[in-house]
Design an enzyme around this catalytic site. Sequence first.
Site, mmCIF file in Angstrom:
data_model
loop_
_atom_site.group_PDB
_atom_site.id
_atom_site.type_symbol
_atom_site.label_atom_id
_atom_site.label_comp_id
_atom_site.label_asym_id
_atom_site.label_seq_id
_atom_site.Cartn_x
_atom_site.Cartn_y
_atom_site.Cartn_z
ATOM 1 N N ASP A 53 52.512 -11.574 -1.536
ATOM 2 C CA ASP A 53 51.130 -12.039 -1.558
ATOM 3 C C ASP A 53 50.614 -12.029 -0.114
ATOM 4 O O ASP A 53 51.377 -11.851 0.847
ATOM 5 C CB ASP A 53 51.039 -13.439 -2.193
ATOM 6 C CG ASP A 53 49.652 -13.688 -2.782
ATOM 7 O OD1 ASP A 53 49.525 -14.490 -3.719
ATOM 8 O OD2 ASP A 53 48.689 -13.039 -2.304
HETATM 9 C C1 GLC Z 1 45.421 -13.748 -2.471
HETATM 10 C C2 GLC Z 1 45.936 -14.097 -3.839
HETATM 11 C C3 GLC Z 1 46.351 -12.903 -4.643
HETATM 12 C C4 GLC Z 1 45.508 -11.707 -4.247
HETATM 13 C C5 GLC Z 1 45.847 -11.359 -2.811
HETATM 14 C C6 GLC Z 1 44.973 -10.219 -2.280
HETATM 15 O O1 GLC Z 1 45.854 -14.718 -1.559
HETATM 16 O O2 GLC Z 1 46.985 -15.050 -3.923
HETATM 17 O O3 GLC Z 1 46.206 -13.245 -6.030
HETATM 18 O O4 GLC Z 1 45.784 -10.608 -5.094
HETATM 19 O O5 GLC Z 1 45.743 -12.479 -1.949
HETATM 20 O O6 GLC Z 1 43.648 -10.635 -2.218
#
Ligand code: GLC
Length: 756
Positions: free
Chosen positions: A286
């Site tokens: 993430d």
């Molecule tokens: C965010 C979220 C995730 C998302 C990623 C890219 O923090 O936790 O769900 O896909 O970053 O935006």
Amino acid sequence: MTAHDVTSRVRPWSDPDLPVARRAAALLAAMTLQEKVGQLHQVANPDPERDAAALAAGTFGTCIVASGQHAGNVRDTGTQATAVNDLQRAAVQTSRLGIPLIIARDVIHGHRTVFPVPLGQAASFDAELVRDCARVAAREATADGVRWTFAPMLDVAQDPRWGRVAEGWGEDVWLASHLGVAAVEGFQGGPDGGDLAAPEAMAACAKHYVGYGLVQGGRDYAEVDIGPITLHNRHLRPFRAVIDAGVATVMSAFHTLDAVPVTAHVALLREHLRDDLGFTGPVVSDWGAVGELRHHGMAADDGGAAVLALRAGVDIDMVTGAYSGHLARLVGDGVVDEALVDEAVLRVLTLKLRLGLFEDPYTDPSRAAAVHLTPEHRGLARRAAASAVVVLRNDGVLPLEAPPRHVHVTGPFATATGELFGTWTLDGRAEDVVSIAAAVSERFEGTAHQDRPTRVTVDDGRFPDESHLRAREADVVIACVGEHPLRSGEANSVASLDLPPGQVEHLEALARVSRRLVVVVLTGRPLALERLAHLGSALVLVFHPGVEGGHGVVDVLSGDAPASGRLPSSLPWTTGQVPLHHDHLPTGRPLHPDGPEGRYRDHRDTAQYPFGFGLGYSPVTYTDLVLSATVLGPGEVVRASVRVTNVGTRPVVETVQLYARAHVSTISRPVSELVGVRRVVLAPGEQQEVGFEIDQHVLSHRDALGRERREPGPFTLRIAPYAGAGVTARLDVVSSPARTGTTGEGGGARLDPIDR
Ligand code: GLC
């Protein structure tokens, strides 16, 4: 020697006639260590000119077009095919090996055509609808050059204080599994992984692996503790389902599970995800999660974080730069085995080859105008919006079939447009939205009440005294209140599930002066609506419904669309009850039927409105639950059927739910497990026999090692309109064949292949 022969010999990875595995291996063999590390680095919002040197050096292999890790609530400039093509051209034409990029984006619930938030789509209990919405999202996003979406979210969420409950499918494991599979098939273009090389297909991403929905106190990013049996039976199960359905990628979650961040969790990312669930695609961290291992107290610096994450099984580092900044050195120093880098790079290259990016990395810029927000897509969005509407209470005021003399629409959501999108909306445009008030005017102005034109008045509630004056004059008042999407989604946990301050007081005042008050609550999460329990003539809950939310809501209020929404999560009376979910375990001390209700001394502990609940505009009865046999042996199938009858005067869409409860097992099993759903349309007076075919797999569970257990014992089957209701029958599962030659007697709904 033909040009093809030269290509095949000089650059075999460019030969589309060779197997993907062989092409990936050949490319890996040609890469330097630095180029390999580049494929494991994901950057945000690169620019072909500003990042020309990085592109030429192959410093990053994928990129995310996003405004930041809270992308859900922060708009950005969006994606355009021309900009994406410029990026691809720089990567393909200036780097040594010409490896194309994968462009990723959070296409969570639509692209230019914004559908209801996933929790709203879940209220449809309709996998076909979810699949269609994802298909349209992929058609529109790929036209802008996006080939990888970070969706579907599969987190089973039992605590609505957590803002991200909006992004998932609610509290139920079966629903999350089925709708998650439908979303993957929509995004990737079909079953069994789809056809990723198709121009309208994009790689899906099962997230957030795993257990994120149980963050302590509903506080985003907080710790999570789940035992192995619950992990397998509740939280890994949707991931197992989408992996079996061919999801292309997985995203590891931010949180710790049993004191180890998932980003560094070897057991979860290798033993469970690879060995047990059989996932072979790339794992992306993430946003910033690799670097966050420092904040978790697991690494002193990014280099240490990179070692932990790569060893655990994170293939792509999203935006931290820990991999790009340290892996080559760590390999050179013998700290990290290059084989670990190679296995991660192979997964990334395989995905790129499956996406067809080596054959055609570019997007036809003319596609977007032809596919964005077409009338067909709007029509689907309108149907999806109506399916996100759950009628909780209705004294008969709904549907508003006969045009009232005077309708007054009020409240903060009356004229709202962009707010109807909900969280994680990056490419929707507020100007595309018709507000609820405008939709009421469209629907009722021009109609006549006793030969006099229906009058529609509107105010947004800024002046409560004006609202009350208008309400006094009107026949029907539609009060549109609820939660602003900025309070929903990532990093938006709340300590109270009450309506935002002031709204209940305003509604109470309206109720005192309105002849008939319809309260419409728009939200990204289940709310505690105790103070609305008896307020007004009707109570309607809508999970942020998307670009056609105004029309969808009014279609249901007017009866032009059926009231078909059902709750994908239990609604508590009050915040103190959460976590609250229908599939809780029994206790050793069941409540005595004649004793006090519930465990709290100061409140009820049942749901105000239970999972699966929602009213239609016509009552339906459930009778005659019949089993084709009362004993179920291995390999056998029992058919359970019920008669559902529309005893009212309007057509209805009924979501028939099949629940099971095991009474004796090697683990304590939930009091209510959803194991099947069928949606049927019933004309007034019509009755149908709705059947389900059940085998021991459907009734099975998994043990602490994840092994499926099909155990003998007594079960209660329940076919119901919502959890805890309906009709029941006993079924005994036995460990030896109960009947010779038994087969399903057919006629019922063969449970989805996912249940195999
Ligand atoms: C965010 C979220 C995730 C998302 C990623 C890219 O923090 O936790 O769900 O896909 O970053 O935006």
